[in-house]
Design an enzyme around this catalytic site. Structure first.
Site, short mmCIF file in Angstrom:
data_model
loop_
_atom_site.label_atom_id
_atom_site.label_comp_id
_atom_site.label_asym_id
_atom_site.label_seq_id
_atom_site.Cartn_x
_atom_site.Cartn_y
_atom_site.Cartn_z
N TYR A 59 -25.70 -24.07 -36.69
CA TYR A 59 -26.68 -24.64 -35.78
C TYR A 59 -26.81 -23.36 -34.74
O TYR A 59 -25.96 -23.10 -34.22
CB TYR A 59 -25.98 -25.72 -35.08
CG TYR A 59 -25.80 -27.02 -36.21
CD1 TYR A 59 -26.40 -27.02 -37.38
CD2 TYR A 59 -25.12 -28.03 -35.65
CE1 TYR A 59 -26.23 -28.15 -38.19
CE2 TYR A 59 -24.96 -29.19 -36.79
CZ TYR A 59 -25.55 -29.11 -37.73
OH TYR A 59 -25.46 -30.25 -38.45
N1 NAP Z 1 -24.53 -32.44 -42.45
C1 NAP Z 1 -25.76 -32.44 -42.49
O1 NAP Z 1 -26.31 -31.71 -43.40
C2 NAP Z 1 -26.41 -32.70 -41.14
C3 NAP Z 1 -27.85 -32.56 -41.41
C4 NAP Z 1 -28.42 -33.16 -40.15
C5 NAP Z 1 -28.13 -33.54 -39.00
N2 NAP Z 1 -26.73 -33.43 -38.87
C6 NAP Z 1 -25.87 -33.72 -37.86
O2 NAP Z 1 -26.41 -35.06 -37.33
C7 NAP Z 1 -26.78 -35.02 -35.94
C8 NAP Z 1 -27.94 -35.90 -35.46
O3 NAP Z 1 -29.16 -35.46 -36.47
P1 NAP Z 1 -30.63 -35.50 -36.02
O4 NAP Z 1 -30.83 -35.09 -34.63
O5 NAP Z 1 -31.51 -34.90 -37.30
O6 NAP Z 1 -30.84 -36.78 -36.11
P2 NAP Z 1 -31.20 -38.24 -35.49
O7 NAP Z 1 -30.39 -38.62 -34.45
O8 NAP Z 1 -31.57 -39.13 -36.69
O9 NAP Z 1 -32.54 -37.98 -34.60
C9 NAP Z 1 -32.69 -37.28 -33.40
C10 NAP Z 1 -34.11 -37.36 -33.04
O10 NAP Z 1 -34.32 -38.70 -32.50
C11 NAP Z 1 -34.86 -38.76 -31.29
N3 NAP Z 1 -34.11 -39.88 -30.30
C12 NAP Z 1 -32.84 -39.92 -30.17
N4 NAP Z 1 -32.58 -41.17 -29.33
C13 NAP Z 1 -33.82 -41.48 -28.96
C14 NAP Z 1 -34.28 -42.72 -28.21
N5 NAP Z 1 -33.27 -43.50 -27.77
N6 NAP Z 1 -35.44 -42.68 -28.16
C15 NAP Z 1 -36.26 -42.02 -28.62
N7 NAP Z 1 -36.03 -40.92 -29.43
C16 NAP Z 1 -34.66 -40.84 -29.74
C17 NAP Z 1 -34.48 -37.48 -30.74
O11 NAP Z 1 -35.10 -37.06 -29.73
P3 NAP Z 1 -34.71 -36.78 -28.20
O12 NAP Z 1 -34.33 -35.24 -28.37
O13 NAP Z 1 -36.03 -36.48 -27.39
O14 NAP Z 1 -33.91 -37.87 -27.92
C18 NAP Z 1 -34.36 -36.55 -32.12
O15 NAP Z 1 -35.89 -36.13 -31.90
C19 NAP Z 1 -27.15 -33.54 -35.79
O16 NAP Z 1 -27.02 -33.06 -34.30
C20 NAP Z 1 -25.83 -32.75 -36.55
O17 NAP Z 1 -24.73 -32.79 -35.81
C21 NAP Z 1 -25.89 -33.08 -39.96
#
Ligand code: NAP
Length: 324
Positions: A59
């Site tokens: 990351y």
């Molecule tokens: N192991 C793997 O292969 C893998 C792959 C992907 C991710 N990850 C892990 O999972 C974590 C989360 O993944 P992700 O960021 O893809 O997923 P997510 O939590 O599904 O989505 C994040 C998105 O949702 C929005 N969001 C969050 N809360 C919100 C709310 N209350 N209202 C409106 N929009 C909201 C965020 O926007 P805002 O920023 O505007 O809040 C962002 O654009 C990563 O940080 C990482 O640690 C792991």
């Protein structure tokens, strides 16, 4: 904040894990926050009782680990820190990726250096390495535990047959086994319910799903997905099959239930995951204080059996996504 025991690790973690993929440097991805904007979010998460943080060496090419380490300075004992290894870190060095002993030893040392920590609580393999025998990887991870650099090991997305093989191999070789599975699981991607989640339940493996909000698609109405920088520029969101099957109808039902419950769509989508018995702590990604606070408030939302059935009803099988 609610806490839960992270499977057989015995560690107590908040029911929400803060995903740190959004912290590091905007030079890596347009939607990633630089250090000065990242620190207040991590600090607020700590104030709200979140003690569980997930990052990875890849990351922001290491910046996410560095920023997390800075935020946790002086608070190391209260926090549970998870990072990952697998993706190639240096384009010119093929041994900076994969799960060989060499890659693991070098990358773990680099991660600990950036985090400013002697030990990481959970060290996870980010993907399956088709070029390294699993026994080799497991031995290198077990040695890292013996050296005191790692407390527990976990894995991320892979086929269930591979995970079963890894668990069997560690038992056969007398090595520490993977105690957690970080997999792709949300209302729009439920293929893991077929094999991986029942396997985790049977093996007492803790489950910490990634992208619980479908990279933002479950947080706003279908037609508004492009309305944020991340929605507009995040290629991965489009590569996942969120818009396939009946994804749009699931999105509409989340919106409808959110209106009825006087909650936000993100809260309904998170509440659904938090009601699933096999889920320990979803890993939420956010770049905004208000969204972080909303996520924490989702812990208070109670969904009935019929709400859950209604949200799940339109789902149709989609292509596998998150590993290959
Ligand atoms: N192991 C793997 O292969 C893998 C792959 C992907 C991710 N990850 C892990 O999972 C974590 C989360 O993944 P992700 O960021 O893809 O997923 P997510 O939590 O599904 O989505 C994040 C998105 O949702 C929005 N969001 C969050 N809360 C919100 C709310 N209350 N209202 C409106 N929009 C909201 C965020 O926007 P805002 O920023 O505007 O809040 C962002 O654009 C990563 O940080 C990482 O640690 C792991």
């Amino acid at each position: 904040m609610e806490y839960t025991t992270l499977g057989r690790t015995g560690m107590e973690v908040s029911r929400l894990c803060l995903g740190c993929m959004s912290f590091g440097t905007s030079a890596w991805r347009d939607w990633v926050l630089d250090e000065d904007e990242s620190l207040p979010i991590i600090e607020r998460a700590i104030d709200l009782g979140i003690n569980f943080f997930d990052t990875a060496n890849m990351y922001s090419r290491g910046e996410s680990e560095r920023v997390l380490g800075t935020a946790l300075e002086g608070r190391r004992e209260e926090s549970v820190v998870a990072t990952k290894v697998y993706f190639q870190m240096d384009d010119d060095n093929p041994n900076s990726g994969g799960l060989s002993r060499k890659a693991i030893e070098q990358e773990l040392a680099a991660s600990l250096g950036r985090l400013g920590m002697e030990t990481v609580d959970l060290y996870q393999t980010h993907r399956w390495d088709y070029d390294t025998p699993i026994g080799e990887t497991l031995r290198a991870l077990d040695d890292a535990i013996r050296r005191g650099q790692v407390r527990h090991v976990g894995a991320s997305s892979m086929w269930a047959r591979q995970f079963a093989r890894a668990l069997q191999a560690s038992d056969r070789l007398g090595l520490d086994r993977f105690l957690t599975m970080q997999n792709h699981y949300n209302l729009l991607y439920r293929e893991e319910e077929r094999e991986m989640l029942p396997l985790c339940q049977q093996e007492d493996v803790a489950v910490i799903p990634w992208s619980p909000l479908a990279r933002g698609y479950l947080t706003r109405p279908h037609e508004e997905f492009d309305a944020t920088v991340r929605g507009e520029t995040d290629d991965h969101a489009r590569r996942h099959p969120y818009f396939e099957g009946n994804g749009r109808e699931v999105n509409e039902r989340v919106e409808e239930l959110a209106d009825e419950e006087d909650a936000t769509m993100a809260q309904v989508a998170l509440a659904w995951l938090l009601h699933k018995e096999w889920v320990d702590a979803p890993i939420v990604g956010t770049t905004c204080l208000e969204h972080l606070e909303e996520a924490v408030a989702a812990l208070d939302i109670s969904l009935s059996e019929s709400d859950i059935e209604w949200l799940e009803e339109p789902y149709e099988p989609v292509r596998v996504s998150g590993h290959d």
